[in-house]
Design a protein around this motif. Sequence first.
Motif, PDB file in Angstrom:
ATOM      1  N   UNK A   1       1.822  -9.440 -13.965  1.00 17.54           N
ATOM      2  CA  UNK A   1       2.731  -8.920 -12.935  1.00 17.54           C
ATOM      3  C   UNK A   1       2.002  -8.749 -11.608  1.00 17.54           C
ATOM      4  N   UNK A   2       0.811  -8.159 -11.644  1.00 19.34           N
ATOM      5  CA  UNK A   2       0.028  -7.982 -10.419  1.00 19.34           C
ATOM      6  C   UNK A   2      -0.318  -9.323  -9.783  1.00 19.34           C
ATOM      7  N   UNK A   3      -0.484 -10.323 -10.599  1.00 19.20           N
ATOM      8  CA  UNK A   3      -0.809 -11.686 -10.151  1.00 19.20           C
ATOM      9  C   UNK A   3       0.220 -12.230  -9.153  1.00 19.20           C
TER      10      UNK A   3
ATOM     11  N   UNK B   1       2.151 -13.792  -1.957  1.00 22.65           N
ATOM     12  CA  UNK B   1       2.498 -13.293  -0.619  1.00 22.65           C
ATOM     13  C   UNK B   1       1.308 -12.816   0.199  1.00 22.65           C
ATOM     14  N   UNK B   2       0.137 -12.700  -0.417  1.00 20.28           N
ATOM     15  CA  UNK B   2      -1.019 -12.210   0.329  1.00 20.28           C
ATOM     16  C   UNK B   2      -2.304 -12.795  -0.232  1.00 20.28           C
ATOM     17  N   UNK B   3      -3.271 -13.022   0.635  1.00 26.94           N
ATOM     18  CA  UNK B   3      -4.573 -13.537   0.208  1.00 26.94           C
ATOM     19  C   UNK B   3      -5.597 -12.416   0.056  1.00 26.94           C
ATOM     20  N   UNK B   4      -5.228 -11.195   0.465  1.00 24.21           N
ATOM     21  CA  UNK B   4      -6.129 -10.040   0.373  1.00 24.21           C
ATOM     22  C   UNK B   4      -5.396  -8.900  -0.323  1.00 24.21           C
ATOM     23  N   UNK B   5      -5.963  -8.410  -1.403  1.00 24.72           N
ATOM     24  CA  UNK B   5      -5.303  -7.410  -2.242  1.00 24.72           C
ATOM     25  C   UNK B   5      -6.238  -6.231  -2.451  1.00 24.72           C
ATOM     26  N   UNK B   6      -5.672  -5.026  -2.422  1.00 28.97           N
ATOM     27  CA  UNK B   6      -6.460  -3.820  -2.694  1.00 28.97           C
ATOM     28  C   UNK B   6      -6.193  -3.359  -4.124  1.00 28.97           C
ATOM     29  N   UNK B   7      -7.248  -3.001  -4.806  1.00 32.26           N
ATOM     30  CA  UNK B   7      -7.161  -2.557  -6.201  1.00 32.26           C
ATOM     31  C   UNK B   7      -7.895  -1.231  -6.326  1.00 32.26           C
TER      32      UNK B   7
ATOM     33  N   UNK C   1      -7.571   6.012 -10.190  1.00 34.60           N
ATOM     34  CA  UNK C   1      -8.110   7.353 -10.377  1.00 34.60           C
ATOM     35  C   UNK C   1      -8.277   7.567 -11.876  1.00 34.60           C
ATOM     36  N   UNK C   2      -9.351   8.195 -12.271  1.00 33.59           N
ATOM     37  CA  UNK C   2      -9.611   8.410 -13.693  1.00 33.59           C
ATOM     38  C   UNK C   2      -8.414   9.073 -14.371  1.00 33.59           C
ATOM     39  N   UNK C   3      -8.041   8.530 -15.521  1.00 33.63           N
ATOM     40  CA  UNK C   3      -6.941   9.055 -16.334  1.00 33.63           C
ATOM     41  C   UNK C   3      -5.597   9.008 -15.618  1.00 33.63           C
ATOM     42  N   UNK C   4      -5.420   8.025 -14.736  1.00 34.97           N
ATOM     43  CA  UNK C   4      -4.159   7.857 -13.996  1.00 34.97           C
ATOM     44  C   UNK C   4      -3.872   6.370 -13.855  1.00 34.97           C
ATOM     45  N   UNK C   5      -2.645   5.996 -13.466  1.00 33.49           N
ATOM     46  CA  UNK C   5      -2.307   4.578 -13.318  1.00 33.49           C
ATOM     47  C   UNK C   5      -3.175   3.868 -12.285  1.00 33.49           C
ATOM     48  N   UNK C   6      -3.377   2.580 -12.502  1.00 32.72           N
ATOM     49  CA  UNK C   6      -4.088   1.736 -11.539  1.00 32.72           C
ATOM     50  C   UNK C   6      -3.087   1.165 -10.548  1.00 32.72           C
ATOM     51  N   UNK C   7      -3.552   0.905  -9.334  1.00 32.05           N
ATOM     52  CA  UNK C   7      -2.660   0.450  -8.269  1.00 32.05           C
ATOM     53  C   UNK C   7      -3.187  -0.831  -7.628  1.00 32.05           C
ATOM     54  N   UNK C   8      -2.329  -1.853  -7.564  1.00 35.34           N
ATOM     55  CA  UNK C   8      -2.573  -3.065  -6.783  1.00 35.34           C
ATOM     56  C   UNK C   8      -1.644  -3.010  -5.573  1.00 35.34           C
TER      57      UNK C   8
ATOM     58  N   UNK D   1       3.496  -3.633  -0.227  1.00 32.96           N
ATOM     59  CA  UNK D   1       3.946  -3.671  -1.615  1.00 32.96           C
ATOM     60  C   UNK D   1       2.870  -3.005  -2.460  1.00 32.96           C
ATOM     61  N   UNK D   2       3.286  -2.061  -3.307  1.00 39.50           N
ATOM     62  CA  UNK D   2       2.359  -1.379  -4.199  1.00 39.50           C
ATOM     63  C   UNK D   2       2.887  -1.469  -5.625  1.00 39.50           C
ATOM     64  N   UNK D   3       1.988  -1.744  -6.555  1.00 39.40           N
ATOM     65  CA  UNK D   3       2.334  -1.792  -7.976  1.00 39.40           C
ATOM     66  C   UNK D   3       1.410  -0.847  -8.735  1.00 39.40           C
ATOM     67  N   UNK D   4       2.006   0.021  -9.574  1.00 39.14           N
ATOM     68  CA  UNK D   4       1.222   0.927 -10.415  1.00 39.14           C
ATOM     69  C   UNK D   4       1.382   0.517 -11.873  1.00 39.14           C
TER      70      UNK D   4
END
Length: 209
Positions: free
Chosen positions: A165-167, A172-178, A181-188, A198-201
């Motif tokens: 899904x994150x893929x 839409x973008x060539x630069x992505x932030x990943x 936080x420990x014990x919490x969802x990851x965000x792309x 656009x943010x995905x958790x």
Amino acid sequence: TQVLECILPISFFKTYTYEGQSDCMKLGIHASVFLDIIKGIHKTDIFHLIAKNENKMQVQVDGEESQMAYDITLMSIIDETMDIPEIDTNIKMTITDDILKGWKTQICDRTGESLLFHVQKDMLQLTSNGTYLNVTSTLCHGQKMTILNCNEPKDIILSQRSIATAYRLCDISSKIQYQWTNDAPACFSCVIGRSGTIKMWFAPEMMDD
């Protein structure tokens, strides 16, 4: 569990009109229904989103010689489950789109399994163990993977589906932030246009003790 947040400024629309009595209108759209509609849209079509209340939304597609109108029944939104508080991150990095593509096509697609992230000093190590194939990949801090913040991050595991899904951000973008936080969802996340985001958790998988 996956959560998607997309912010589109007014400049993204050919015309934009809002005449609601409140500051905003929350419309709960069934994602699969909406995606089925937009799959048939062509580049030359004009796409309309029209909502007058929180019960129905009309999607109208104007083609060169045809018009299609869809009335979508909206879903109720439970605000408590959608709030994502701002918290300090233990790791934040930027990656190029080809790095994220590689995580999917060269690792997860080949093992058919989840991906474990382990951060070392100036390095990111990825591991995926399949039934017939195990893959280990190491990325060093540089132009394609730049670590912006690192504060004792724990290892995290994301499912193959989450990576797939994150893929889609690579479209839409060539630069992505990943980040996570420990014990919490990851965000792309990524920036679209000048000010859209656009943010995905993604909820991590549980690790074996």
